[in-house]
Design a protein around this motif. Sequence first.
Motif, PDB file in Angstrom:
ATOM      1  N   ASN A   1     -18.002  25.558  24.816  1.00  0.00           N
ATOM      2  CA  ASN A   1     -18.119  25.537  25.997  1.00  0.00           C
ATOM      3  C   ASN A   1     -18.565  26.542  25.751  1.00  0.00           C
ATOM      4  O   ASN A   1     -20.294  25.823  27.128  1.00  0.00           O
ATOM      5  CB  ASN A   1     -16.895  25.272  26.765  1.00  0.00           C
ATOM      6  CG  ASN A   1     -16.435  25.670  28.007  1.00  0.00           C
ATOM      7  OD1 ASN A   1     -17.450  24.728  28.217  1.00  0.00           O
ATOM      8  ND2 ASN A   1     -16.427  27.140  28.697  1.00  0.00           N
TER       9      ASN A   1
ATOM     10  N   LEU B   1     -12.440  28.586  29.356  1.00  0.00           N
ATOM     11  CA  LEU B   1     -13.579  27.451  29.833  1.00  0.00           C
ATOM     12  C   LEU B   1     -14.779  27.793  30.876  1.00  0.00           C
ATOM     13  O   LEU B   1     -15.311  27.809  30.763  1.00  0.00           O
ATOM     14  CB  LEU B   1     -12.829  26.521  30.022  1.00  0.00           C
ATOM     15  CG  LEU B   1     -12.015  26.150  28.334  1.00  0.00           C
ATOM     16  CD1 LEU B   1     -11.513  25.039  28.421  1.00  0.00           C
ATOM     17  CD2 LEU B   1     -13.012  25.826  27.171  1.00  0.00           C
TER      18      LEU B   1
ATOM     19  N   HIS C   1      -6.865  20.162  26.876  1.00  0.00           N
ATOM     20  CA  HIS C   1      -8.472  20.725  27.893  1.00  0.00           C
ATOM     21  C   HIS C   1      -8.969  20.241  27.699  1.00  0.00           C
ATOM     22  O   HIS C   1      -9.908  19.571  26.390  1.00  0.00           O
ATOM     23  CB  HIS C   1      -8.544  22.124  27.334  1.00  0.00           C
ATOM     24  CG  HIS C   1      -7.047  23.094  27.650  1.00  0.00           C
ATOM     25  ND1 HIS C   1      -5.798  23.364  26.559  1.00  0.00           N
ATOM     26  CD2 HIS C   1      -7.380  24.080  29.803  1.00  0.00           C
ATOM     27  CE1 HIS C   1      -5.439  24.771  27.405  1.00  0.00           C
ATOM     28  NE2 HIS C   1      -5.654  24.604  28.999  1.00  0.00           N
TER      29      HIS C   1
ATOM     30  N   ILE D   1     -13.633  20.627  35.035  1.00  0.00           N
ATOM     31  CA  ILE D   1     -12.344  21.246  33.641  1.00  0.00           C
ATOM     32  C   ILE D   1     -10.777  20.167  33.709  1.00  0.00           C
ATOM     33  O   ILE D   1     -10.440  20.536  35.603  1.00  0.00           O
ATOM     34  CB  ILE D   1     -12.116  22.628  34.414  1.00  0.00           C
ATOM     35  CG1 ILE D   1     -13.469  23.215  33.150  1.00  0.00           C
ATOM     36  CG2 ILE D   1     -11.109  23.210  32.906  1.00  0.00           C
ATOM     37  CD1 ILE D   1     -13.385  24.771  33.378  1.00  0.00           C
TER      38      ILE D   1
ATOM     39  N   VAL E   1     -13.656  19.629  28.924  1.00  0.00           N
ATOM     40  CA  VAL E   1     -14.722  20.198  30.012  1.00  0.00           C
ATOM     41  C   VAL E   1     -15.411  18.585  29.921  1.00  0.00           C
ATOM     42  O   VAL E   1     -15.747  18.480  28.894  1.00  0.00           O
ATOM     43  CB  VAL E   1     -15.419  20.541  29.105  1.00  0.00           C
ATOM     44  CG1 VAL E   1     -16.520  21.602  30.410  1.00  0.00           C
ATOM     45  CG2 VAL E   1     -14.392  22.184  29.229  1.00  0.00           C
TER      46      VAL E   1
ATOM     47  N   PHE F   1     -13.823  27.377  22.746  1.00  0.00           N
ATOM     48  CA  PHE F   1     -14.243  28.168  23.922  1.00  0.00           C
ATOM     49  C   PHE F   1     -15.808  28.250  23.213  1.00  0.00           C
ATOM     50  O   PHE F   1     -16.777  28.294  24.284  1.00  0.00           O
ATOM     51  CB  PHE F   1     -13.631  29.740  23.056  1.00  0.00           C
ATOM     52  CG  PHE F   1     -12.338  29.733  24.002  1.00  0.00           C
ATOM     53  CD1 PHE F   1     -11.372  28.697  25.980  1.00  0.00           C
ATOM     54  CD2 PHE F   1     -11.089  30.050  24.172  1.00  0.00           C
ATOM     55  CE1 PHE F   1     -10.643  28.346  25.979  1.00  0.00           C
ATOM     56  CE2 PHE F   1     -10.665  30.231  24.328  1.00  0.00           C
ATOM     57  CZ  PHE F   1     -10.078  29.718  25.500  1.00  0.00           C
TER      58      PHE F   1
END
Length: 242
Positions: free
Chosen positions: A117, A153, A193, A134, A195, A114
Motif C-alpha cells: 500500500n 492503510l 481490506h 478503502i 485499497v 501495508f
Amino acid sequence: MKKLSIAIIGYGKMGKEIEKFAINKGHTIACTIDSDTDWNEKRDLLKKADIAIEFSIPQVAVENIKKCFDLNLAIVTGTTGWHNHLAEISNICKEKNQTIFYASNYSIGVNILFEMNKKLASIMKNFDDYNPEIKEIHHIHKLDAPSGTAISLANGIIENNPKYKSWKLAEEISTNEEISINALREGNIFGIHEVTYFSEIDFLKISHSANSRIGFVKGALMAAEWVYDKKGIYTMQDLLNF
Ligand SMILES: NC(=O)c1ccc[n+]([C@@H]2O[C@H](COP(=O)([O-])OP(=O)(O)OC[C@H]3O[C@@H](n4cnc5c(N)ncnc54)[C@H](O)[C@@H]3O)[C@@H](O)[C@H]2O)c1
C-alpha cells in the motif's frame, strides 16, 4: 525458544484462540482476565507471567495497558480503537521503562499489504487521474468502525502522497483531500481490506482477505516470543523488518 508463561487479557474470541495455539506450542497460561473482577482476584497470578497478550474491547484497552505497566508485565496488545491514546501510552511506557508491542493487525499477509500500500501510494502520487478508496468488511460483532487496519492503510497513503491529509468514513467525506473508508459489517467475515484506485478509464486494487482468526493469533504469539525480554515500544515493522 523459551516457553513462556502467558497472561491472556480479554478472554473472548481472540483470547480463546490464543490460549489453544499457545498451549499447542508448549507455552503455559498463567491466567485469563476477562473482567474487572478478574483483575482484582488474579493479581498474584499476573505478577508471575512472562508476558500478557491483550485482545479486549476498545473502552478498557488503555487501562489494561497501564495496569500491565504498573505490574512490570510486558504486553502484546491487539485491541483496536484506542490508538488515539498512543502518544500518552508511549510516554508512560518510556517513563516507566516498560514494554508494549501493538498492532492494528497481526496477520503477516496484512502487514505485506501495508508495505504494498505504501509503495503503491508513492507511485500513484504522480497520477492525478486516480483516487484511492478503502473498503473494509468485518463480522457484525466488531465494535469499532472503521477497523484499525483500514486506518493504518489510510495513514500509509497519507504518509506517501501529500495530496491526502486525513481519512473519513465514506458517508462523511467533505473534501478531496480526505481518503474515503467504507466500513461494512456483514455475517461472520474475519476481515477483508481493499485499497482501490479509481480513474474514469480503469481501476486497480490491492486486497487481503482473512480465512480465519489463526493469522492474527500466530502473529500475536510470534510478537510475544520476540518481545518478552525487550524494553520499549514495538510494532510489526520491528518484528518483520521488511
Ligand atoms: N490486531 C489484530 O490482529 C486483531 C485481530 C482480531 C481482533 N482484533 C481486535 O481485538 C479485540 C478483541 O476481539 P475479539 O474478537 O476477541 O472480541 P470479543 O468481544 O470476542 O472479546 C473481548 C473480550 O474482552 C473482555 N473484556 C471486557 N472488559 C474487560 C476488562 N476490563 N479486562 C479484560 N477483558 C475484558 C470481554 O468480556 C470479552 O470476552 C477487538 O478490539 C478487535 O477489533 C485485533
